[in-house]
Design a protein around this motif. Structure first.
Motif, mmCIF file in Angstrom:
data_model
loop_
_atom_site.group_PDB
_atom_site.id
_atom_site.type_symbol
_atom_site.label_atom_id
_atom_site.label_comp_id
_atom_site.label_asym_id
_atom_site.label_seq_id
_atom_site.Cartn_x
_atom_site.Cartn_y
_atom_site.Cartn_z
ATOM 1 N N HIS A 125 -7.615 -3.555 -14.338
ATOM 2 C CA HIS A 125 -6.906 -3.362 -13.062
ATOM 3 C C HIS A 125 -6.912 -4.675 -12.293
ATOM 4 C CE1 HIS A 125 -5.849 -2.070 -9.050
ATOM 5 N NE2 HIS A 125 -7.064 -2.293 -8.608
ATOM 6 N N GLN A 126 -8.062 -5.350 -12.264
ATOM 7 C CA GLN A 126 -8.181 -6.692 -11.698
ATOM 8 C C GLN A 126 -8.937 -7.552 -12.692
ATOM 9 O OE1 GLN A 126 -9.564 -7.098 -7.579
ATOM 10 N NE2 GLN A 126 -8.837 -5.037 -7.062
ATOM 11 N N ARG A 129 -13.773 -7.383 -11.843
ATOM 12 C CA ARG A 129 -14.110 -6.134 -11.177
ATOM 13 C C ARG A 129 -15.429 -5.634 -11.753
ATOM 14 N NH1 ARG A 129 -10.845 -0.614 -9.940
ATOM 15 N NH2 ARG A 129 -10.780 -0.818 -7.660
ATOM 16 N N PRO A 212 -9.516 -11.501 -5.444
ATOM 17 C CA PRO A 212 -8.856 -10.305 -5.974
ATOM 18 C C PRO A 212 -7.652 -10.705 -6.833
ATOM 19 C CG PRO A 212 -8.182 -10.656 -3.713
ATOM 20 C CD PRO A 212 -9.114 -11.778 -4.053
ATOM 21 N N ILE A 214 -4.908 -8.896 -9.219
ATOM 22 C CA ILE A 214 -4.322 -7.663 -9.738
ATOM 23 C C ILE A 214 -3.646 -7.965 -11.072
ATOM 24 C CG2 ILE A 214 -2.561 -5.891 -9.347
ATOM 25 C CD1 ILE A 214 -5.026 -5.569 -7.618
ATOM 26 N N PHE A 231 -1.648 -11.542 -10.663
ATOM 27 C CA PHE A 231 -1.446 -12.323 -9.441
ATOM 28 C C PHE A 231 -2.652 -12.170 -8.522
ATOM 29 C CE2 PHE A 231 -0.642 -8.717 -6.676
ATOM 30 C CZ PHE A 231 -0.044 -7.769 -7.492
ATOM 31 N N ASN A 232 -2.920 -13.219 -7.733
ATOM 32 C CA ASN A 232 -4.049 -13.168 -6.784
ATOM 33 C C ASN A 232 -3.642 -13.680 -5.413
ATOM 34 O OD1 ASN A 232 -4.252 -16.117 -7.867
ATOM 35 N ND2 ASN A 232 -5.493 -16.049 -5.991
ATOM 36 N N GLY A 233 -4.353 -13.208 -4.411
ATOM 37 C CA GLY A 233 -4.300 -13.823 -3.080
ATOM 38 C C GLY A 233 -5.742 -14.006 -2.662
ATOM 39 N N TRP A 234 -6.019 -13.879 -1.372
ATOM 40 C CA TRP A 234 -7.398 -13.762 -0.898
ATOM 41 C C TRP A 234 -7.567 -12.374 -0.310
ATOM 42 C CZ3 TRP A 234 -4.343 -17.941 0.888
ATOM 43 C CH2 TRP A 234 -3.666 -17.696 2.076
ATOM 44 N N TYR A 235 -8.778 -11.983 -0.037
ATOM 45 C CA TYR A 235 -9.044 -10.656 0.508
ATOM 46 C C TYR A 235 -8.760 -10.603 2.013
ATOM 47 C CZ TYR A 235 -11.370 -7.950 -3.218
ATOM 48 O OH TYR A 235 -11.648 -7.204 -4.344
ATOM 49 N N MET A 236 -8.377 -9.409 2.466
ATOM 50 C CA MET A 236 -8.484 -9.075 3.887
ATOM 51 C C MET A 236 -9.838 -8.352 3.992
ATOM 52 S SD MET A 236 -5.780 -7.154 6.401
ATOM 53 C CE MET A 236 -5.865 -5.471 5.811
ATOM 54 N N GLU A 239 -10.681 -4.591 3.184
ATOM 55 C CA GLU A 239 -10.592 -4.051 1.814
ATOM 56 C C GLU A 239 -11.988 -3.855 1.238
ATOM 57 O OE1 GLU A 239 -7.332 -5.720 -0.757
ATOM 58 O OE2 GLU A 239 -7.527 -7.346 0.686
ATOM 59 N N TRP A 325 0.395 1.889 4.048
ATOM 60 C CA TRP A 325 -0.494 0.876 3.449
ATOM 61 C C TRP A 325 -0.629 -0.349 4.333
ATOM 62 C CZ3 TRP A 325 -2.315 -0.122 -1.952
ATOM 63 C CH2 TRP A 325 -2.417 1.052 -2.707
HETATM 64 N N1 LIG Z 1 -5.921 -8.919 -1.186
HETATM 65 C C1 LIG Z 1 -5.475 -8.299 -2.173
HETATM 66 N N2 LIG Z 1 -5.656 -6.949 -2.252
HETATM 67 C C2 LIG Z 1 -4.952 -6.069 -3.049
HETATM 68 C C3 LIG Z 1 -3.589 -6.234 -3.290
HETATM 69 C C4 LIG Z 1 -2.924 -5.308 -4.123
HETATM 70 C C5 LIG Z 1 -3.609 -4.231 -4.665
HETATM 71 C C6 LIG Z 1 -4.965 -4.091 -4.407
HETATM 72 C C7 LIG Z 1 -5.725 -2.949 -5.032
HETATM 73 N N3 LIG Z 1 -5.241 -1.719 -4.432
HETATM 74 C C8 LIG Z 1 -5.793 -0.547 -5.071
HETATM 75 C C9 LIG Z 1 -7.058 -0.182 -4.330
HETATM 76 C C10 LIG Z 1 -7.767 0.953 -5.017
HETATM 77 C C11 LIG Z 1 -7.297 2.199 -4.286
HETATM 78 C C12 LIG Z 1 -6.661 1.738 -3.002
HETATM 79 N N4 LIG Z 1 -6.759 0.273 -2.996
HETATM 80 C C13 LIG Z 1 -5.645 -4.985 -3.617
HETATM 81 C C14 LIG Z 1 -4.751 -8.982 -3.265
HETATM 82 C C15 LIG Z 1 -4.873 -8.832 -4.623
HETATM 83 C C16 LIG Z 1 -3.989 -9.682 -5.338
HETATM 84 C C17 LIG Z 1 -3.201 -10.453 -4.521
HETATM 85 S S1 LIG Z 1 -3.575 -10.158 -2.924
#
Ligand SMILES: N=C(Nc1cccc(CNC[C@@H]2CCCN2)c1)c1cccs1
Ligand code: HEM
Length: 359
Positions: A125-126, A129, A212, A214, A231-236, A239, A325
């Motif tokens: 998924h990532q 993880r 993170p 994905i 693809f990646n970014g940074w966390y908020m 999360e 979201w």
């Molecule tokens: N900051 C980020 N967070 C992010 C972005 C997309 C998807 C997710 C994961 N979402 C699934 C989770 C698990 C259930 C609800 N949230 C996180 C990034 C991840 C990759 C690029 S930005």
């Protein structure tokens, strides 16, 4: 592969929109459209130029309705991995992505795009993880990783059963059997979680990974499906602090944090969950900043998203979004997002959920 709507129509839509945004002449656009029509006639599909791939990925980010981080869509680093044809080459591009994106903590938003139509699949998924295990003594690790952890164990991987076992990369190339490999420890940057005022916070022994990434969504550009495009970014911060550590079906830390704070957890009205939640989120933001790792708080992120809305309107483009979201899980009504509505229409190019190759 043709699916939901002829390929050529989707290709024409994408080339017309992207070439116009890139300021190319009508002549160049028409020449390219004829070239693609010919290739689709001859082979049933077509190949993007690097420029089309790169700009298409950026448009997909710009069209991601659930993403609050879209202000920086034009600065995405796009890595073309379509030449990768073997398991070792794919793993090598994935290790490179982790290293390039992490960048010692100054995180660079990036995407690595492998050859399309399922010739490469990533099971994770990532990219990074933690594993989750169901044992007689209860849950160990991240419950949301339960099924993928079992799949890894079936492939021969064995975890150490700590709450933070980094899962292996699992890929399939050319429809072959899945192959797994551990991620070299030196590539995995993690953050120990501490609190600016509560010294006991470190005794909770919480940590989280820096980046993170994905890796299980499908990038669709002009009718072509890139099913492996991590693809990646940074966390908020929320999360990690308001979901990964707080959800009772994740690490479920609120009761422990509240009792360490000496709060009255016997009555809802003491708002002990809310007080623990805020301190947990303060700890996450403080720890990432102290470790020199990029992170954004939900107030700053919302402000940046507002600038994105303004920038898109100024460019004459319609902003779409998924309100459910986009609002942060902590203090949502303190952001402008909560107080307006968004059109959740799906624009193309975009990222889509896809079926898990395991399960
Ligand atoms: N900051 C980020 N967070 C992010 C972005 C997309 C998807 C997710 C994961 N979402 C699934 C989770 C698990 C259930 C609800 N949230 C996180 C990034 C991840 C990759 C690029 S930005
Ligand atoms: C640069 C910093 C970024 C931040 C802070 C950010 C923030 C977020 C957040 C908080 C979410 C909601 C995640 C959740 O609640 O689980 C999200 C969703 C999403 N983001 Fe971003 N993002 C960033 C960059 C990116 C990039 C680079 C891409 C792709 C190129 C992207 C594509 C998406 C997509 C597709 C979703 C929806 C995921 C889904 O539907 O499951 N984001 N983003």
């Amino acid at each position: 592969r043709q699916h939901d709507g002829p390929l050529i129509k989707k290709a024409e839509q994408f080339i017309t929109a992207s070439y116009r945004e890139l300021g190319k002449s009508e002549k160049e656009m028409k020449r390219r459209l004829n070239e693609i029509r010919w290739e689709v006639e001859q082979t049933g599909t077509y190949s993007h130029t690097y420029e089309e791939l790169s700009y298409g990925a950026k448009m997909a980010w710009r069209h991601s309705n659930r993403c609050i981080g879209r202000l920086f869509w034009q600065s995405l680093h796009v890595i073309d991995a379509r030449e990768a044809a073997t398991v070792d080459e794919v793993f090598s591009y994935l290790f490179h992505h982790i290293e390039f994106a992490t960048n010692g903590g100054k995180i660079r938003p990036a995407i690595t795009i492998f050859r399309p139509n399922g010739e490469v699949r990533i099971w994770n998924h990532q990219l990074i993880r933690y594993a989750g295990y169901e044992t007689e003594e209860g849950m160990i690790g991240d419950p949301s990783s339960l099924t993928f952890t079992r799949a890894c164990e079936q492939l021969g991987w064995k975890g150490e059963k700590t709450p933070f076992d980094v899962l292996p990369l699992v890929i399939q190339v050319g429809g072959q059997q899945p192959v797994w490999t551990p991620i070299p420890k030196e590539l995995v940057l993690e953050v120990p979680i501490e609190h600016p005022e509560f010294p006991w916070f470190r005794d909770l022994q919480l940590k989280w990974y820096a980046v993170p990434m994905i890796s299980d969504m499908c990038l669709e550009i002009g009718g072509i499906s890139y099913m492996a495009a991590p693809f990646n970014g940074w966390y908020m911060g929320t999360e990690i602090g308001a979901r990964n550590f707080a959800d009772d079906n994740r690490y479920n830390m609120l009761p422990k944090v509240a009792s360490c704070m000496g709060l009255d957890t016997s009555s809802n009205a003491s708002l002990w969950k809310d007080k623990a939640l805020v301190e947990l989120n303060i700890a996450v933001l403080y720890s990432y900043k102290k470790a020199g790792i990029s992170i954004v708080d939900h107030h700053t992120a919302a402000r940046q998203f507002q600038l994105f809305e303004q920038q898109e309107n100024a460019a004459g483009r319609h902003v779409t979004g998924d309100w459910t979201w986009l609002i942060p899980p902590l203090s949502p009504a303190t952001t402008h997002i909560f107080h307006r509505s968004y059109d959740n229409t799906t624009m193309l190019p975009n990222f889509f959920d896809q079926d898990r190759p395991y399960e």
